[in-house]
Design a protein around this motif. Structure first.
Motif, PDB file in Angstrom:
ATOM      1  N   ARG A   1       0.818  -1.217   0.000  1.00 68.03           N
ATOM      2  CA  ARG A   1       0.000   0.000   0.000  1.00 68.03           C
ATOM      3  C   ARG A   1       0.853   1.268   0.000  1.00 68.03           C
ATOM      4  NH1 ARG A   1      -3.970  -0.816   4.796  1.00 68.03           N
ATOM      5  NH2 ARG A   1      -3.370  -2.954   4.698  1.00 68.03           N
ATOM      6  N   ASN A   2       1.930   1.246   0.781  1.00 61.78           N
ATOM      7  CA  ASN A   2       2.845   2.383   0.863  1.00 61.78           C
ATOM      8  C   ASN A   2       4.156   2.002   0.183  1.00 61.78           C
ATOM      9  OD1 ASN A   2       1.076   3.976   2.494  1.00 61.78           O
ATOM     10  ND2 ASN A   2       1.584   2.644   4.201  1.00 61.78           N
ATOM     11  N   PRO A   3       4.884   2.968  -0.370  1.00 63.25           N
ATOM     12  CA  PRO A   3       6.144   2.648  -1.044  1.00 63.25           C
ATOM     13  C   PRO A   3       7.063   1.835  -0.131  1.00 63.25           C
ATOM     14  CG  PRO A   3       5.563   4.947  -1.401  1.00 63.25           C
ATOM     15  CD  PRO A   3       4.599   4.408  -0.393  1.00 63.25           C
ATOM     16  N   SER A   4       7.497   0.674  -0.629  1.00 62.34           N
ATOM     17  CA  SER A   4       8.283  -0.260   0.189  1.00 62.34           C
ATOM     18  C   SER A   4       9.248  -1.040  -0.677  1.00 62.34           C
ATOM     19  CB  SER A   4       7.361  -1.261   0.895  1.00 62.34           C
ATOM     20  OG  SER A   4       6.417  -0.628   1.705  1.00 62.34           O
TER      21      SER A   4
ATOM     22  N   TYR B   1      11.843   6.877  13.137  1.00 62.66           N
ATOM     23  CA  TYR B   1      10.989   7.743  12.338  1.00 62.66           C
ATOM     24  C   TYR B   1      11.508   9.175  12.367  1.00 62.66           C
ATOM     25  CZ  TYR B   1       7.313   4.169  12.290  1.00 62.66           C
ATOM     26  OH  TYR B   1       6.595   3.022  12.112  1.00 62.66           O
TER      27      TYR B   1
ATOM     28  N   GLN C   1       9.368   0.055   4.667  1.00 62.52           N
ATOM     29  CA  GLN C   1       8.987   1.336   4.084  1.00 62.52           C
ATOM     30  C   GLN C   1      10.137   2.324   4.271  1.00 62.52           C
ATOM     31  OE1 GLN C   1       5.183   2.587   5.639  1.00 62.52           O
ATOM     32  NE2 GLN C   1       4.284   0.585   5.275  1.00 62.52           N
TER      33      GLN C   1
ATOM     34  N   ASN D   1       8.663  13.372   9.321  1.00 59.76           N
ATOM     35  CA  ASN D   1       7.703  12.786   8.400  1.00 59.76           C
ATOM     36  C   ASN D   1       7.814  11.273   8.586  1.00 59.76           C
ATOM     37  OD1 ASN D   1       6.397  11.675   6.214  1.00 59.76           O
ATOM     38  ND2 ASN D   1       7.360  12.993   4.703  1.00 59.76           N
ATOM     39  N   LYS D   2       6.748  10.599   8.989  1.00 60.96           N
ATOM     40  CA  LYS D   2       6.820   9.167   9.319  1.00 60.96           C
ATOM     41  C   LYS D   2       7.292   8.300   8.158  1.00 60.96           C
ATOM     42  CE  LYS D   2       4.793   8.678  13.545  1.00 60.96           C
ATOM     43  NZ  LYS D   2       4.751   7.700  14.551  1.00 60.96           N
ATOM     44  N   SER D   3       7.302   8.832   6.938  1.00 65.23           N
ATOM     45  CA  SER D   3       7.799   8.043   5.813  1.00 65.23           C
ATOM     46  C   SER D   3       9.325   8.097   5.699  1.00 65.23           C
ATOM     47  CB  SER D   3       7.158   8.499   4.501  1.00 65.23           C
ATOM     48  OG  SER D   3       7.580   9.800   4.188  1.00 65.23           O
TER      49      SER D   3
ATOM     50  N   THR E   1      11.910   3.658   1.414  1.00 63.50           N
ATOM     51  CA  THR E   1      12.237   4.115   0.062  1.00 63.50           C
ATOM     52  C   THR E   1      12.571   5.602  -0.015  1.00 63.50           C
ATOM     53  OG1 THR E   1       9.904   4.492  -0.442  1.00 63.50           O
ATOM     54  CG2 THR E   1      10.815   2.337  -1.011  1.00 63.50           C
ATOM     55  N   SER E   2      12.139   6.411   0.949  1.00 61.45           N
ATOM     56  CA  SER E   2      12.373   7.851   0.842  1.00 61.45           C
ATOM     57  C   SER E   2      13.813   8.242   1.144  1.00 61.45           C
ATOM     58  CB  SER E   2      11.413   8.633   1.740  1.00 61.45           C
ATOM     59  OG  SER E   2      11.728   8.433   3.100  1.00 61.45           O
TER      60      SER E   2
END
Length: 115
Positions: A32-35, A92, A53, A95-97, A55-56
């Motif tokens: 669902r989220n970029p992984s 984290y 997760q 930004n949690k991503s 990827t950022s």
């Protein structure tokens, strides 16, 4: 920032955290989220798979060969069509991503326990 409920030392001792080396990384397009889908070498424990997760902040190329810390004694968790066998640990960001992986400061043998 709130602190989670206090646990006992016995509770903490149940968590099996180990160091492992990422040996392969693939895009996880069905998440669902970029992984990424990772394969991690934990020495005598073998190769375990994980979805992360991350990827950022990390490219696939820079992750291969990186030693990371993970919890290895959770039950398998199905994420889309993939079974994650361990939980890669990270911090984290605002930004949690943005997750910064926890690593050993010096090279260690794969599968060594965190204590």
């Amino acid at each position: 920032m709130t602190i989670k409920q206090e646990i006992s030392w016995t509770d903490f001792e149940k968590i099996d955290m180990r160091c492992g080396t990422i040996v392969s990384v693939d895009d996880f397009e069905k998440a669902r989220n970029p992984s990424y889908r990772l394969e991690i070498d934990f020495g005598d424990l073998g190769i375990k798979k994980s979805s992360a997760q991350i990827t950022s902040l990390y490219t696939k190329e820079e992750l291969v060969g990186k030693q990371i810390l993970a919890v290895v004694n959770f039950p398998k968790k199905q994420i889309a069509n993939f079974f994650s066998e361990c939980l890669v640990l990270g911090v984290y960001g605002e930004n949690k991503s943005d997750v910064t992986l926890l690593t050993a400061s010096l090279p260690v043998t794969n599968g060594m326990q965190v204590g």
